[in-house]
Write a protein that holds these residues in place. Structure first.
Motif, PDB file in Angstrom:
ATOM      1  N   LEU A 144     113.891  44.378  21.355  1.00  7.73           N
ATOM      2  CA  LEU A 144     113.109  42.573  20.336  1.00  7.73           C
ATOM      3  C   LEU A 144     114.580  41.669  21.731  1.00  7.73           C
ATOM      4  N   PRO A 145     113.261  40.049  21.902  1.00  8.71           N
ATOM      5  CA  PRO A 145     113.888  39.052  22.660  1.00  8.71           C
ATOM      6  C   PRO A 145     115.609  39.024  21.338  1.00  8.71           C
ATOM      7  N   ARG A 146     116.469  38.037  21.534  1.00 14.70           N
ATOM      8  CA  ARG A 146     117.848  38.193  20.479  1.00 14.70           C
ATOM      9  C   ARG A 146     117.977  37.177  19.204  1.00 14.70           C
ATOM     10  N   GLU A 147     116.488  36.339  19.637  1.00 11.33           N
ATOM     11  CA  GLU A 147     116.748  35.083  18.310  1.00 11.33           C
ATOM     12  C   GLU A 147     115.679  36.643  17.304  1.00 11.33           C
ATOM     13  N   LEU A 148     114.753  37.771  18.161  1.00 10.83           N
ATOM     14  CA  LEU A 148     114.420  38.351  16.411  1.00 10.83           C
ATOM     15  C   LEU A 148     115.363  39.714  16.770  1.00 10.83           C
ATOM     16  N   ARG A 149     116.152  39.809  17.238  1.00 12.94           N
ATOM     17  CA  ARG A 149     117.083  41.428  17.073  1.00 12.94           C
ATOM     18  C   ARG A 149     117.840  40.527  16.106  1.00 12.94           C
ATOM     19  N   ALA A 155     125.290  37.081  14.943  1.00  7.21           N
ATOM     20  CA  ALA A 155     124.576  37.854  16.046  1.00  7.21           C
ATOM     21  C   ALA A 155     123.810  37.444  17.008  1.00  7.21           C
ATOM     22  N   PHE A 156     123.253  36.796  16.814  1.00 12.58           N
ATOM     23  CA  PHE A 156     122.694  35.917  17.589  1.00 12.58           C
ATOM     24  C   PHE A 156     123.936  34.711  18.640  1.00 12.58           C
ATOM     25  N   TYR A 157     124.770  34.395  17.728  1.00 14.39           N
ATOM     26  CA  TYR A 157     125.961  33.782  18.993  1.00 14.39           C
ATOM     27  C   TYR A 157     126.449  35.125  20.331  1.00 14.39           C
ATOM     28  N   TRP A 158     126.754  36.639  19.564  1.00 20.40           N
ATOM     29  CA  TRP A 158     127.151  37.569  19.989  1.00 20.40           C
ATOM     30  C   TRP A 158     126.205  37.917  21.016  1.00 20.40           C
ATOM     31  N   PHE A 159     125.181  37.856  21.181  1.00 17.54           N
ATOM     32  CA  PHE A 159     123.804  38.552  21.937  1.00 17.54           C
ATOM     33  C   PHE A 159     123.501  36.980  22.848  1.00 17.54           C
ATOM     34  N   TYR A 160     123.966  36.465  22.527  1.00 13.67           N
ATOM     35  CA  TYR A 160     123.699  35.080  23.502  1.00 13.67           C
ATOM     36  C   TYR A 160     125.120  34.557  24.199  1.00 13.67           C
ATOM     37  N   THR A 161     125.867  35.183  24.084  1.00 18.07           N
ATOM     38  CA  THR A 161     127.033  35.385  24.834  1.00 18.07           C
ATOM     39  C   THR A 161     127.266  36.885  25.281  1.00 18.07           C
ATOM     40  N   HIS A 162     126.621  37.792  25.431  1.00 16.47           N
ATOM     41  CA  HIS A 162     127.220  39.207  25.550  1.00 16.47           C
ATOM     42  C   HIS A 162     125.508  39.562  26.457  1.00 16.47           C
ATOM     43  N   GLU A 163     124.814  38.651  26.581  1.00 15.11           N
ATOM     44  CA  GLU A 163     123.604  39.349  27.459  1.00 15.11           C
ATOM     45  C   GLU A 163     123.536  38.825  28.553  1.00 15.11           C
ATOM     46  N   ASP A 164     123.342  39.995  29.539  1.00 22.15           N
ATOM     47  CA  ASP A 164     122.752  39.193  31.236  1.00 22.15           C
ATOM     48  C   ASP A 164     124.161  38.814  31.777  1.00 22.15           C
ATOM     49  N   THR A 165     125.068  38.629  31.525  1.00 27.77           N
ATOM     50  CA  THR A 165     125.973  38.919  32.776  1.00 27.77           C
ATOM     51  C   THR A 165     125.887  39.187  33.526  1.00 27.77           C
ATOM     52  N   PRO A 166     126.562  38.474  34.542  1.00 28.31           N
ATOM     53  CA  PRO A 166     126.828  39.192  35.422  1.00 28.31           C
ATOM     54  C   PRO A 166     127.645  40.044  36.075  1.00 28.31           C
ATOM     55  N   ALA A 167     127.402  40.862  37.285  1.00 27.65           N
ATOM     56  CA  ALA A 167     128.227  41.614  37.702  1.00 27.65           C
ATOM     57  C   ALA A 167     129.224  41.050  38.032  1.00 27.65           C
ATOM     58  N   ARG A 168     131.167  41.893  37.767  1.00 29.91           N
ATOM     59  CA  ARG A 168     132.016  41.818  38.185  1.00 29.91           C
ATOM     60  C   ARG A 168     132.207  41.277  39.778  1.00 29.91           C
TER      61      ARG A 168
END
Length: 137
Positions: free
Chosen positions: A71-76, A117-130
């Protein structure tokens, strides 16, 4: 030299991801049965209520954890908010409170869970690799 093909082996069932749903379900089921008990003797109806409540919450939590990433982060976040709101509303309704206070508390819990949950998903999705470590040349 001939190479041998890898033979697929049967993997044992993984219990990865079952700890949180089962723990939440057991705690929720015991608490639901406790609220329904109201100080009297334990009945089979209360045991059944606790068991069914535990199974439903554990199943819903497991399903959201396993399939939620599709699901997209909003629906999740909305799905987690709905689960938390319904679960809290059900527990509050067991304690013989008014419908209005049950709905208000469930909406407050759902709004808080949805925002978190939205804040968590928004800040933890698609994080670039180290980035690779620099070496001294």
């Amino acid at each position: 030299m001939a190479a041998h093909a890898a033979v697929p082996t049967r993997q044992p069932m993984s219990t990865h991801g079952l700890g949180l749903p089962v723990t939440l379900g057991v705690i929720y089921g015991f608490y639901a049965a406790f609220l329904q008990r109201d100080g009297g003797a334990i009945t089979w109806g209360q045991v059944l209520l606790g068991f069914v409540s535990a199974i439903v919450l554990a199943g819903a939590t497991y399903a959201l954890r396993r399939g939620g990433r599709a699901l997209p982060r909003e629906l999740r976040a909305a799905a987690w908010a709905a689960l938390a709101g319904v679960a809290m509303g059900f527990l509050v309704s067991l304690s013989d409170t008014s419908v209005l206070s049950t709905v208000i508390l469930a909406l407050v819990v759902a709004a808080c869970m949805g925002g978190t949950a939205f804040y968590w998903f928004y800040t933890h999705e698609d994080t670039p690799a180290r980035p690779p470590a620099r070496t001294a040349s």
